[in-house]
Design a protein around this motif. Sequence first.
Motif, PDB file in Angstrom:
ATOM      1  N   SER A  74       0.770  -1.277  -0.029  1.00 30.38           N
ATOM      2  CA  SER A  74      -0.023  -0.148   0.081  1.00 30.38           C
ATOM      3  C   SER A  74       1.013   1.189   0.181  1.00 30.38           C
ATOM      4  O   SER A  74       0.450   2.300  -0.666  1.00 30.38           O
ATOM      5  CB  SER A  74      -0.787  -0.002   1.244  1.00 30.38           C
ATOM      6  OG  SER A  74      -1.777  -1.121   1.100  1.00 30.38           O
ATOM      7  N   VAL A  75       1.977   1.305   0.754  1.00 31.25           N
ATOM      8  CA  VAL A  75       2.732   2.160   0.916  1.00 31.25           C
ATOM      9  C   VAL A  75       3.375   2.559  -0.500  1.00 31.25           C
ATOM     10  O   VAL A  75       3.290   3.879  -1.074  1.00 31.25           O
ATOM     11  CB  VAL A  75       3.859   2.231   1.489  1.00 31.25           C
ATOM     12  CG1 VAL A  75       4.827   3.211   1.864  1.00 31.25           C
ATOM     13  CG2 VAL A  75       3.369   2.028   3.477  1.00 31.25           C
ATOM     14  N   VAL A  76       3.876   1.631  -1.038  1.00 25.69           N
ATOM     15  CA  VAL A  76       4.788   1.775  -2.704  1.00 25.69           C
ATOM     16  C   VAL A  76       3.395   2.298  -3.522  1.00 25.69           C
ATOM     17  O   VAL A  76       3.747   2.855  -4.515  1.00 25.69           O
ATOM     18  CB  VAL A  76       5.383   0.497  -2.844  1.00 25.69           C
ATOM     19  CG1 VAL A  76       5.702   0.668  -4.144  1.00 25.69           C
ATOM     20  CG2 VAL A  76       6.313   0.178  -1.805  1.00 25.69           C
ATOM     21  N   ASP A  77       2.600   1.627  -3.536  1.00 21.38           N
ATOM     22  CA  ASP A  77       1.380   1.921  -4.492  1.00 21.38           C
ATOM     23  C   ASP A  77       0.820   3.342  -4.232  1.00 21.38           C
ATOM     24  O   ASP A  77       0.861   4.117  -5.506  1.00 21.38           O
ATOM     25  CB  ASP A  77       0.077   1.146  -4.380  1.00 21.38           C
ATOM     26  CG  ASP A  77       0.308  -0.366  -4.704  1.00 21.38           C
ATOM     27  OD1 ASP A  77       1.194  -0.538  -5.329  1.00 21.38           O
ATOM     28  OD2 ASP A  77      -0.603  -1.210  -4.253  1.00 21.38           O
ATOM     29  N   VAL A  78       0.712   4.031  -3.126  1.00 23.10           N
ATOM     30  CA  VAL A  78       0.654   5.403  -2.962  1.00 23.10           C
ATOM     31  C   VAL A  78       1.735   6.094  -3.501  1.00 23.10           C
ATOM     32  O   VAL A  78       1.461   7.148  -4.172  1.00 23.10           O
ATOM     33  CB  VAL A  78       0.341   5.709  -1.496  1.00 23.10           C
ATOM     34  CG1 VAL A  78       0.235   7.020  -1.292  1.00 23.10           C
ATOM     35  CG2 VAL A  78      -1.145   5.116  -0.969  1.00 23.10           C
ATOM     36  N   ALA A  79       2.875   5.900  -3.241  1.00 24.27           N
ATOM     37  CA  ALA A  79       3.938   6.570  -3.702  1.00 24.27           C
ATOM     38  C   ALA A  79       4.090   6.510  -5.282  1.00 24.27           C
ATOM     39  O   ALA A  79       4.557   7.629  -6.027  1.00 24.27           O
ATOM     40  CB  ALA A  79       5.334   6.133  -3.129  1.00 24.27           C
ATOM     41  N   LYS A 126       2.473  19.962  -2.956  1.00 24.61           N
ATOM     42  CA  LYS A 126       1.208  19.367  -2.050  1.00 24.61           C
ATOM     43  C   LYS A 126       0.929  17.814  -2.346  1.00 24.61           C
ATOM     44  O   LYS A 126       0.617  17.196  -1.379  1.00 24.61           O
ATOM     45  CB  LYS A 126      -0.056  20.082  -2.444  1.00 24.61           C
ATOM     46  CG  LYS A 126       0.021  21.599  -2.007  1.00 24.61           C
ATOM     47  CD  LYS A 126      -1.132  22.606  -2.650  1.00 24.61           C
ATOM     48  CE  LYS A 126      -1.187  23.993  -2.422  1.00 24.61           C
ATOM     49  NZ  LYS A 126      -2.198  24.714  -2.918  1.00 24.61           N
ATOM     50  N   THR A 127       0.849  17.638  -3.510  1.00 23.59           N
ATOM     51  CA  THR A 127       0.806  16.207  -3.983  1.00 23.59           C
ATOM     52  C   THR A 127       1.810  15.153  -3.137  1.00 23.59           C
ATOM     53  O   THR A 127       1.646  14.113  -2.547  1.00 23.59           O
ATOM     54  CB  THR A 127       1.050  15.877  -5.628  1.00 23.59           C
ATOM     55  OG1 THR A 127       0.058  16.573  -6.071  1.00 23.59           O
ATOM     56  CG2 THR A 127       0.848  14.385  -5.699  1.00 23.59           C
ATOM     57  N   LEU A 128       3.071  15.466  -3.090  1.00 23.82           N
ATOM     58  CA  LEU A 128       4.173  14.689  -2.532  1.00 23.82           C
ATOM     59  C   LEU A 128       3.825  14.802  -0.920  1.00 23.82           C
ATOM     60  O   LEU A 128       4.050  13.497  -0.370  1.00 23.82           O
ATOM     61  CB  LEU A 128       5.427  15.464  -2.693  1.00 23.82           C
ATOM     62  CG  LEU A 128       5.805  15.280  -4.388  1.00 23.82           C
ATOM     63  CD1 LEU A 128       7.483  15.994  -4.481  1.00 23.82           C
ATOM     64  CD2 LEU A 128       6.101  13.725  -4.853  1.00 23.82           C
ATOM     65  N   THR A 129       3.450  15.726  -0.690  1.00 25.63           N
ATOM     66  CA  THR A 129       3.286  16.016   0.935  1.00 25.63           C
ATOM     67  C   THR A 129       2.354  15.029   1.408  1.00 25.63           C
ATOM     68  O   THR A 129       2.236  14.424   2.611  1.00 25.63           O
ATOM     69  CB  THR A 129       2.987  17.311   1.319  1.00 25.63           C
ATOM     70  OG1 THR A 129       4.083  18.176   1.031  1.00 25.63           O
ATOM     71  CG2 THR A 129       2.811  17.494   2.776  1.00 25.63           C
ATOM     72  N   GLY A 135       1.513   6.530   7.901  1.00 26.66           N
ATOM     73  CA  GLY A 135       2.323   7.651   8.291  1.00 26.66           C
ATOM     74  C   GLY A 135       3.783   7.518   7.686  1.00 26.66           C
ATOM     75  O   GLY A 135       4.855   8.266   8.071  1.00 26.66           O
ATOM     76  N   ILE A 136       3.913   6.850   6.564  1.00 27.44           N
ATOM     77  CA  ILE A 136       4.970   6.448   5.810  1.00 27.44           C
ATOM     78  C   ILE A 136       4.943   7.101   4.385  1.00 27.44           C
ATOM     79  O   ILE A 136       3.997   6.954   3.514  1.00 27.44           O
ATOM     80  CB  ILE A 136       5.488   5.073   5.468  1.00 27.44           C
ATOM     81  CG1 ILE A 136       5.652   4.344   6.649  1.00 27.44           C
ATOM     82  CG2 ILE A 136       6.721   4.721   4.729  1.00 27.44           C
ATOM     83  CD1 ILE A 136       5.906   2.846   6.837  1.00 27.44           C
ATOM     84  N   SER A 142      11.272  12.213   3.371  1.00 28.33           N
ATOM     85  CA  SER A 142      11.058  12.310   4.853  1.00 28.33           C
ATOM     86  C   SER A 142      11.454  10.819   5.216  1.00 28.33           C
ATOM     87  O   SER A 142      11.712  10.424   6.226  1.00 28.33           O
ATOM     88  CB  SER A 142       9.793  12.493   5.503  1.00 28.33           C
ATOM     89  OG  SER A 142       8.759  11.806   4.702  1.00 28.33           O
ATOM     90  N   GLN A 143      11.428   9.888   4.250  1.00 27.27           N
ATOM     91  CA  GLN A 143      11.728   8.406   4.638  1.00 27.27           C
ATOM     92  C   GLN A 143      12.910   7.886   3.527  1.00 27.27           C
ATOM     93  O   GLN A 143      12.957   8.149   2.404  1.00 27.27           O
ATOM     94  CB  GLN A 143      10.606   7.635   4.408  1.00 27.27           C
ATOM     95  CG  GLN A 143      10.380   6.264   5.028  1.00 27.27           C
ATOM     96  CD  GLN A 143       9.926   6.220   6.386  1.00 27.27           C
ATOM     97  OE1 GLN A 143       9.407   7.263   6.877  1.00 27.27           O
ATOM     98  NE2 GLN A 143      10.316   5.374   7.119  1.00 27.27           N
ATOM     99  N   GLY A 144      13.707   7.307   4.141  1.00 31.67           N
ATOM    100  CA  GLY A 144      14.921   6.478   3.431  1.00 31.67           C
ATOM    101  C   GLY A 144      14.208   5.193   2.788  1.00 31.67           C
ATOM    102  O   GLY A 144      14.817   4.995   1.641  1.00 31.67           O
ATOM    103  N   SER A 145      13.457   4.467   3.450  1.00 32.65           N
ATOM    104  CA  SER A 145      13.028   3.190   2.962  1.00 32.65           C
ATOM    105  C   SER A 145      11.899   2.771   3.765  1.00 32.65           C
ATOM    106  O   SER A 145      11.592   3.314   4.762  1.00 32.65           O
ATOM    107  CB  SER A 145      14.194   2.247   2.620  1.00 32.65           C
ATOM    108  OG  SER A 145      14.621   2.013   3.987  1.00 32.65           O
TER     109      SER A 145
END
Length: 276
Positions: A74-79, A126-129, A135-136, A142-145
Amino acid sequence: MPVNSVNTNVGAMIALQNLNKTNTDLQTTQNRINTGLKVGSAKDDGAAFAIAQSQRSTVSSLDAVKDSLSRATSVVDVASSAGESVSDMLTQLKEKALAASDTSLDSTSRSALKADFESIRDQITKTLTNASFNGINLVDGSQGSVTALANADGSSVLTVAAQNLSLGGSIVTLASNASFSTASSAGALLTTLDSSINSVSAALAKLGTSSKAVDNHLEFVGKLQDSITAGIGNLVDADLAKESAKLQALQTKQQLGIQALSIANQSTSTVLSLFR
């Protein structure tokens, strides 16, 4: 030579022993039918029960692994979705800059293009934020991995590297305050925008590859869990067809055992005839 005695009825004792054995076997068979298990406790088969319990623990732990992998997906899909939006907006920015680089354009039209350019530029940030899940955020720097559990004992993890798509970074080199006021300054942005678009595409490819790896491992864990569950079944599950046939045989044997005990109990009455 058998002795006729009213004190000791050997036949009845033997019949009772056999009947008790039959009753015990019958109870065991009924328990297997009721539970579907031939090994329901350590008493039934200590070794098989211990192995089954260990494998049940593994299956339960793999549920946590699947949850962890699902969250990573889910984190990767959102990214990835955010990255695709950034790529689209960079293409729009290139279109605005290219249009503004036309020297025949009047100042009013160029000012309108500038306003559109700055609005789209700010929308990227705004999109990136807001591209976070649980929370990832893998695209705002803000996150390395992000890591996900890969096995049941937690000794292995699957890592997905972040892709910082923030303005003015190593991937999107377009500055966060980039703009233009003349045809030449608009034209100067085109090279930067082309480079940023290509770099974002490469970053999206990396996210896509990582997402596929997580999905593949999630599929593998599901198959592994099914295989272990099947193995547990082979160890402890009862063959209900076999147990059903055995139940009928034992019920018949129980009835015969009762009759045998009844006959043995009546045999002592023959001693009375000796005194008539």
